[in-house]
Write a protein that holds these residues in place. Structure first.
Motif, PDB file in Angstrom:
ATOM      1  N   ALA A 195      -6.132   6.602  16.102  1.00 46.66           N
ATOM      2  CA  ALA A 195      -5.478   6.957  17.278  1.00 46.66           C
ATOM      3  C   ALA A 195      -4.189   7.155  17.023  1.00 46.66           C
ATOM      4  N   PRO A 196      -3.569   8.498  17.849  1.00 47.54           N
ATOM      5  CA  PRO A 196      -2.457   9.066  17.523  1.00 47.54           C
ATOM      6  C   PRO A 196      -1.281   7.917  17.618  1.00 47.54           C
ATOM      7  N   GLU A 197      -1.457   6.933  18.607  1.00 51.63           N
ATOM      8  CA  GLU A 197      -0.490   5.948  18.997  1.00 51.63           C
ATOM      9  C   GLU A 197      -0.877   4.701  18.099  1.00 51.63           C
ATOM     10  N   GLY A 198      -1.720   4.632  17.482  1.00 54.37           N
ATOM     11  CA  GLY A 198      -2.174   3.581  16.707  1.00 54.37           C
ATOM     12  C   GLY A 198      -1.075   3.279  15.578  1.00 54.37           C
ATOM     13  N   GLU A 199      -0.946   1.958  15.112  1.00 54.98           N
ATOM     14  CA  GLU A 199       0.134   1.492  14.172  1.00 54.98           C
ATOM     15  C   GLU A 199      -0.453   1.583  12.606  1.00 54.98           C
ATOM     16  N   SER A 200      -1.852   1.810  12.738  1.00 52.95           N
ATOM     17  CA  SER A 200      -2.394   1.742  11.209  1.00 52.95           C
ATOM     18  C   SER A 200      -3.477   2.543  11.324  1.00 52.95           C
ATOM     19  N   GLY A 201      -4.088   2.708  10.040  1.00 43.92           N
ATOM     20  CA  GLY A 201      -5.262   3.640   9.888  1.00 43.92           C
ATOM     21  C   GLY A 201      -5.191   4.947   9.312  1.00 43.92           C
ATOM     22  N   ARG A 202      -4.135   5.438   8.867  1.00 38.01           N
ATOM     23  CA  ARG A 202      -3.737   6.745   8.417  1.00 38.01           C
ATOM     24  C   ARG A 202      -3.664   6.724   6.757  1.00 38.01           C
ATOM     25  N   GLY A 203      -3.581   5.621   6.278  1.00 36.81           N
ATOM     26  CA  GLY A 203      -3.315   5.437   4.790  1.00 36.81           C
ATOM     27  C   GLY A 203      -4.065   6.318   3.915  1.00 36.81           C
ATOM     28  N   LEU A 204      -5.649   6.425   4.049  1.00 39.12           N
ATOM     29  CA  LEU A 204      -6.405   7.038   3.074  1.00 39.12           C
ATOM     30  C   LEU A 204      -6.369   8.448   3.746  1.00 39.12           C
ATOM     31  N   VAL A 205      -6.204   8.662   4.845  1.00 42.73           N
ATOM     32  CA  VAL A 205      -6.022  10.330   5.203  1.00 42.73           C
ATOM     33  C   VAL A 205      -4.860  10.873   4.564  1.00 42.73           C
ATOM     34  N   LEU A 206      -3.647   9.929   4.398  1.00 47.40           N
ATOM     35  CA  LEU A 206      -2.573  10.531   3.692  1.00 47.40           C
ATOM     36  C   LEU A 206      -2.902  10.988   2.062  1.00 47.40           C
ATOM     37  N   VAL A 207      -3.597   9.955   1.577  1.00 44.42           N
ATOM     38  CA  VAL A 207      -3.969   9.763   0.200  1.00 44.42           C
ATOM     39  C   VAL A 207      -4.884  11.322   0.016  1.00 44.42           C
ATOM     40  N   ALA A 208      -5.840  11.385   0.955  1.00 45.76           N
ATOM     41  CA  ALA A 208      -6.657  12.592   0.627  1.00 45.76           C
ATOM     42  C   ALA A 208      -6.019  13.750   0.851  1.00 45.76           C
ATOM     43  N   ALA A 209      -5.054  13.711   1.724  1.00 48.84           N
ATOM     44  CA  ALA A 209      -4.039  14.999   2.049  1.00 48.84           C
ATOM     45  C   ALA A 209      -3.199  15.339   0.617  1.00 48.84           C
TER      46      ALA A 209
ATOM     47  N   VAL B  93       3.291  10.618  -5.432  1.00 50.17           N
ATOM     48  CA  VAL B  93       2.833   9.631  -6.459  1.00 50.17           C
ATOM     49  C   VAL B  93       3.360   8.468  -5.556  1.00 50.17           C
ATOM     50  N   ALA B  94       4.544   8.421  -5.083  1.00 52.83           N
ATOM     51  CA  ALA B  94       5.019   7.132  -4.559  1.00 52.83           C
ATOM     52  C   ALA B  94       4.334   6.962  -3.140  1.00 52.83           C
ATOM     53  N   LEU B  95       3.870   7.814  -2.355  1.00 57.09           N
ATOM     54  CA  LEU B  95       3.141   8.024  -1.241  1.00 57.09           C
ATOM     55  C   LEU B  95       1.780   7.165  -1.487  1.00 57.09           C
ATOM     56  N   VAL B  96       1.133   7.495  -2.426  1.00 56.95           N
ATOM     57  CA  VAL B  96      -0.121   7.173  -2.979  1.00 56.95           C
ATOM     58  C   VAL B  96      -0.209   5.887  -3.341  1.00 56.95           C
ATOM     59  N   VAL B  97       0.803   5.411  -4.274  1.00 57.54           N
ATOM     60  CA  VAL B  97       0.879   3.965  -4.629  1.00 57.54           C
ATOM     61  C   VAL B  97       1.175   3.155  -3.609  1.00 57.54           C
TER      62      VAL B  97
END
Length: 155
Positions: free
Chosen positions: A108-122, A52-56
């Motif tokens: 991109a693996p070396e990118g600094e952003s863009g993974r938030g919703l991927v983590l939420v979906a996971a 929940v902390a990650l999603v928030v």
């Protein structure tokens, strides 16, 4: 006068709060969500609390980065549904025109952003968004949880 009592377990009231659209507001939202779950029996180090902390954190960060409208805060609602084994997280912002993608894209693996919703979906069973009237949107996620005492009660 006799009154009949029943053992109907009602859900605890949800956490509902407003935060400034700033990194500090996003951090405070995450901290308050963790405290809210702790008060309901989910220790901060539990899988449920961490998920929940990650999603928030991700949804609040997106509200601050992409949903910020000057003069408007973002809202947080965290509701526990023990019968369904879910915590529903909702983050509302004032930006109507900036909507999350239907499917989160990997960055991109070396990118600094863009993974938030991927983590939420996971970590979420489901997630999505709805429009708010007259202004903004609410992004929500439903996180499956097991109460920590459930593991202790099994033989």
């Amino acid at each position: 006068m006799l009154t009949e009592t029943t053992n109907v377990q009602s859900e605890p009231p949800p956490l509902v709060a407003q935060f400034s659209s700033s990194p500090r507001g996003a951090r405070r939202a995450r901290q308050l969500a963790v405290r809210h779950l702790e008060e309901r029996g989910y220790p901060p180090a539990s899988d449920a609390s961490c998920a929940v902390a990650l999603v928030v954190a991700e949804l609040a960060a997106n509200a601050v980065l992409h949903g910020r409208v000057p003069g408007h805060d973002f809202g947080l609602r965290v509701a526990l549904d023990t019968a369904a084994g879910l915590v529903r997280v909702e983050v509302a912002d004032a930006a109507s025109g900036k909507r999350p993608p239907v499917t989160p894209a990997s960055s991109a693996p070396e990118g600094e952003s863009g993974r938030g919703l991927v983590l939420v979906a996971a970590v979420a069973a489901r997630w999505g968004w709805t429009s708010r009237h007259p202004l903004g949107k609410t992004v929500w996620a439903e996180v499956p949880v097991t109460h920590p005492t459930a593991d202790k009660e099994s033989p």
